[in-house]
Structure formats: structure tokens, C-alpha cells
Write an enzyme that holds these catalytic residues in place. Structure first.
Site, short mmCIF file in Angstrom:
data_model
loop_
_atom_site.label_atom_id
_atom_site.label_comp_id
_atom_site.label_asym_id
_atom_site.label_seq_id
_atom_site.Cartn_x
_atom_site.Cartn_y
_atom_site.Cartn_z
CG HIS A 332 1.53 0.38 5.38
ND1 HIS A 332 2.19 -0.76 5.81
CD2 HIS A 332 0.56 -0.07 4.53
CE1 HIS A 332 1.66 -1.83 5.23
NE2 HIS A 332 0.66 -1.43 4.46
CD GLU A 333 -2.64 1.91 3.66
OE1 GLU A 333 -2.64 1.53 2.48
OE2 GLU A 333 -2.81 1.14 4.60
CG HIS A 336 0.71 -0.33 -0.30
ND1 HIS A 336 1.39 -1.51 -0.48
CD2 HIS A 336 0.06 -0.44 0.89
CE1 HIS A 336 1.17 -2.31 0.55
NE2 HIS A 336 0.37 -1.68 1.40
CE1 TYR A 347 -2.20 -6.74 -0.96
CE2 TYR A 347 0.04 -5.93 -0.85
CZ TYR A 347 -1.18 -6.13 -0.26
OH TYR A 347 -1.40 -5.71 1.02
CD GLU A 356 0.93 -5.12 3.21
OE1 GLU A 356 1.09 -4.80 4.41
OE2 GLU A 356 0.23 -4.46 2.43
CG ASP A 416 -2.62 -12.25 4.33
OD1 ASP A 416 -3.75 -12.22 3.85
OD2 ASP A 416 -1.97 -11.22 4.63
CG HIS A 418 -1.26 -8.04 5.42
ND1 HIS A 418 -2.14 -8.53 4.46
CD2 HIS A 418 -1.29 -6.69 5.33
CE1 HIS A 418 -2.71 -7.50 3.84
NE2 HIS A 418 -2.20 -6.37 4.33
#
Length: 512
Positions: A332-333, A336, A347, A356, A416, A418
Site C-alpha cells: 500500500h505505502e 502511493h 489526495y 487510496e 475521507d 480512506h
């Protein structure tokens, strides 16, 4: 500093010779020409015990100096201009340049005048046959003196490059007897795999680099990725994780290196996924690895990617949380970073939700690609992070987390990121797995339709092409539908089953 989180909110060569001059390079830290000169002089003065004879020469490798001034001068040895493998020596010099002996394994001075009876080409063929790599080639051949307990033998050192079936690079050094043509010895020059006893993924191999007598958690074969321990800090890089044994962690959280092993493993699995599946050479596709930082702050139950440091950072969690270093989080990270260097999805709003979701999608695909029995592939995000076992997000029905959207509406962009990501996560699940019940979950559709999945490989290929070829910084959900349909048409043809599946999956989440 832009950052995105998993949760909301040769040193100069010194070259001298005892007998003659041999042009060569030697790295040393520090480099001391004076120490080298004195060491060679002492070897000549103690030639009997040091096995120094006519025709020998030396080059400096490094000098280590103790607090009391004792110098340990490490030298490479040559005979008649040829390297003496196993002939290296460390000269120990005390205060006032006093001789304190030499450390070496050489049994006898190299025999002079030996001639090769086997050709270099023949030695190359022998060495190729000795390699078990899937692909192999001769990268270099040189005559050497090979020293062992019986003395020295003239041999060819052949370097066979290539890669093993799993993609691991190979740099096999094969010693072929220059008289008999038989293999005397061989060893792998790529020393990148240490053992990582992780918390989330069990015992795995991790990329490591031997520096002196210490192994660093640094993966030279994946862009130089390194793993650092912040030790509770919130800035800088902290301390590079090292081990004397090439084993990192013990699988428990009592050992600080356990989380580091998880982070390193996740980074290498992510690199391998993008490289193997999409042909992408690192986050920026430039062969440069990011780095990872663990033990960020205190009781920090999150993880984040930062463009400014080009790094991933992981907290240890807190009450009810484990370290945020699971496979899908690593994927995931790092994703980005991929998004930042491709579409650059802003974002916020719907583009933020797509950003996301892209990280959730590829984090999931990294988990599947790793095929780790301790953390098998699924469509749950962060399922190993909480002691309760409750995932952070669900792709089959995102609303199960209590906040994420299953279907698009005009208000999704105000959520949000997420939670607005749920629409794209749901879309991807339907595209890959299909609607209804499966071993991975039970996914409804927003329009009551039935969707047949096309599998992870095709769904991932479509999303990657859409991201890297068609999406821009402000792409919204309608734009993502257009982008992914264009990608499907490119890959499989307009009107193909795959193209139609993309259209059906978007309609099933109300993006028409």
C-alpha cells in the site's frame, strides 16, 4: 511535505609493491599509504614467516586502527602479477611500527613458473556447466593462484552471471584447475539473502549486504533499499539495521529487528511484484529504491508514505494494535509513491479516494503475489494489524467497516479519502472475483446485477495501465471508468470479455 497514510486522520587507491608494481584498485576506509608502506616493509623483514618470496606484490584493502594505536593493515597478495586467492594477509603493527605478526591462511608461497594447459574457453564451458542458474553467461575469466591447505594451484576464476528461476541474480565464481580442467571450487558472489524472522510473515529471506564483518539490512539488488530503526524518533533516518549473523529478528516483538524484517520483506515483495508483473523498475521506474523506517514515535498506530523523504514509515501500534508492517501495508505505502510518480492523483475528493484505492488494490496484489503461507492473499486490508483480527477495510463490501462507501453517489467526494476509496475497492473486487459468494467474501452489487470476475492478473493489468497511461491528478470516478475501459481496450480489445467486465463492474458500483 506530502505524505499519505494507511489510516485516516573507491576511496583513493594506495598501490605499492614489495617486489615490482601491480596496477590495481583497492578500497579502504580509511586509506593510509604510510601504513601500507610500513606493512609491506615489515612483511619483507619477516619474509620467512610471512611466506613472502620473489615475484610477490601487494595492494591495500583497508586499515583499521585501534584506540591504542595498533594498526591492522589488510592486504591482497599477487604472485607474478596474478591474484593469490586465499593469500590475503593482515599485518599487525604496534606502536612505533613494531611487528606484531600477520594473520593469513596461506600454507606455502605460491609456486612460480606454472603454465596453463587448459584454455580459457574450455574453462568457461566447464564453469557454465557448474552453474544451476536458469540463465547463465560467462562474465569474466582470469588466471589466479588458488591457495588451500595443500599449497597453491594455477586456476581460472570464471565468473558466471545470470539469474535463478525465481529471479534471484547469480554471480557464481567457479575455479577451474588450469591443468586438469576440473572444478576446484565455486561460490555465489551475490550475498543478498539474509534470514528475517518476521512477526507477520514468518521466517523469510530478506535482502542484505555484507559490510566488513556486519550484515546490513540493505538490498543492493532492489535499488539499494535500506531499513532503518528510528528508535521512537520522528525525523531523520535513525540507525541502519545490522546483524553479525545475517539473521534479523526472532519473530517476537521483544526483538526490535523483527519489525524491521517485516518492513524489508514487504518492500522487496512490492519491488518484485511491480518488476515481475508490470516491468516497473522501482517506484519511479528508475531503478532507485526507497527506504523504510520502523519504530516511528511511540504507540503510533499508523504507517505512511512521504514523497519528500521517498520513504515508508511504520509505527509500532499501540493498545490492541500490532506493528503496521504487514505485507499489504508495505505494498500500500510503496504504491502511493508509484501513484505520485504516475497519475499523481490529488489526495482529496474523488481523486483522493482513487489514490487510496490504488494503494489498497496493489497492496492486495502484492500479498497474493508473495504467496506467503503466514499471510495468504485476501481482499482484506490490514487484517493482521489488530489483536482483535478485525480488518481495517473490506473490498468485497466496503461498508462492513462502518464508514466506507459501497456505491458511488454525488456525496462520495466529501468523504475521507480512506472511505471514498470503497467505491474503487468494490469495483476491483467485482472485476477480479465477481459478485455473490466466494471463498473471499460475499459481494453485492448496487444495481442488482451479476458480475463475473476476470481474475487478479487481468484486473491488475487493467488498473495499472489505467493509472500509468490514462489517469491524471484530478481523475474522478467517471474518469476512472473511462481510463480503465481504455486500458482494457488496449490490452484485450474493445468489446472483449475483459472490456465488458470492466463496464459491468463499474455499473455494479453505480459509476455509469
Amino acid at each position: 511535505m506530502r505524505r499519505t497514510t494507511l489510516l485516516g486522520g573507491l576511496a583513493t587507491a594506495a598501490l605499492l609493491a614489495a617486489a615490482g608494481t601491480l596496477p590495481a584498485t583497492a578500497s579502504a576506509a580509511p586509506v593510509s599509504t604510510d601504513a601500507f608502506t610500513r606493512a609491506v616493509a615489515q612483511l619483507q623483514a619477516h619474509s620467512g614467516s610471512a611466506l613472502v618470496a620473489d615475484g610477490q606484490s601487494f595492494t591495500l584493502k583497508n586499515v583499521q586502527t585501534d584506540a591504542d594505536g595498533t594498526e591492522h593493515v589488510r592486504l591482497n597478495r599477487y604472485a607474478d602479477g596474478l591474484p593469490v586467492l586465499g593469500g590475503d594477509t593482515v599485518v599487525h603493527l604496534g606502536k612505533g611500527n613494531t611487528w606484531k605478526g600477520a594473520s593469513q591462511s596461506l600454507a606455502a608461497a605460491p609456486t612460480r613458473g606454472a603454465k596453463a594447459r587448459v584454455s580459457a574457453a574450455t574453462a568457461g564451458r566447464v564453469a557454465l556447466a557448474a552453474s544451476t542458474a536458469a540463465t547463465r553467461r560467462v562474465d569474466g575469466t582470469q588466471l589466479v593462484h588458488d591457495a588451500d591447505a595443500a599449497g597453491t594451484t594455477l586456476a581460472y576464476e570464471v565468473v558466471v552471471g545470470g539469474a535463478y528461476a525465481d529471479g534471484t541474480p547469480s554471480e557464481l565464481h567457479v575455479l577451474v584447475d588450469a591443468t586438469t580442467g576440473k572444478v576446484r571450487d565455486s561460490w555465489e558472489g551475490v550475498q543478498r539473502d539474509g534470514t528475517g524472522n518476521t512477526f507477520h510473515s514468518g521466517t523469510v529471506t530478506v535482502g542484505s549486504t555484507l559490510s566488513g564483518s556486519t550484515y546490513q539490512l540493505a538490498d543492493a539488488t532492489r535499488g539499494g533499499h535500506k531499513t532503518y530503526d528510528l528508535n521512537g524518533g520522528t525525523s531523520g533516518t535513525g540507525t541502519l539495521v545490522t546483524s553479525a549473523s545475517n539473521v534479523f529478528g526472532d519473530g517476537t516483538l521483544a526483538n526490535r529487528q523483527t519489525a524491521a524484517a517485516d518492513a524489508a520483506y514487504g518492500a522487496q515483495m512490492t519491488w518484485d511484484y511491480y518488476k515481475t508483473v508490470h516491468g516497473r523498475n522501482g517506484i519511479r521506474n528508475d531503478g532507485v529504491g526507497a527506504y523504510s523506517r520502523v519504530h516511528y514515535s511511540t504507540n503510533y498506530a499508523n504507517a505512511f508514505w512521504s514523497d519528500s523523504c521517498f520513504c515508508m514509515t511504520y509505527g509500532d501500534g499501540g493498545s490492541g494494535w500490532y506493528p503496521l508492517t504487514s505485507l499489504d501495508v508495505a505494498g500500500h505505502e510503496m504504491t502511493h509513491g508509484v501513484t505520485s510518480n504516475t497519475a499523481g492523483l490529488r489526495y482529496s475528493g474523488e481523486s483522493g479516494g482513487l489514490n487510496e484505492a490504488t494503494s489498497d488494490i496493489f497492496g492486495t496484489l502484492v500479498e497474493f503475489s508473495a504467496a506467503n503461507s503466514k499471510d495468504p492473499g485476501d481482499y482484506l486490508i490490514g487484517e493482521k494489524l489488530r489483536s482483535s483480527g478485525v480488518p481495517l477495510r473490506y473490498m468485497d463490501k466496503p461498508s462492513k467497516d462502518g464508514s466506507s462507501a459501497d456505491c458511488w453517489s454525488s456525496s462520495v467526494g466529501r468523504l475521507d479519502v480512506h472511505y471514498s476509496s470503497g467505491v474503487a475497492n468494490h469495483f476491483f473486487y467485482l472485476l477480479a472475483v465477481g459478485s455473490g459468494s466466494s471463498s473471499y467474501g460475499n459481494s453485492p452489487t448496487c444495481n442488482g446485477s451479476t458480475v463475473t470476475g476476470i481474475g487478479n492478473a487481468k484486473a491488475g493489468a487493467i488498473w495499472y495501465r489505467a493509472l500509468t497511461r490514462y489517469m491524471t491528478s484530478r481523475t474522478n470516478y467517471a474518469g476512472a471508468r473511462t481510463a480503465s475501459l481504455s486500458a482494457a481496450a488496449d490490452l484485450y480489445g474493445s468489446g472483449s470479455a475483459e472490456y465488458n467486465a470492466v463496464a459491468a463492474a463499474w455499473s455494479a458500483v453505480s459509476v455509469n
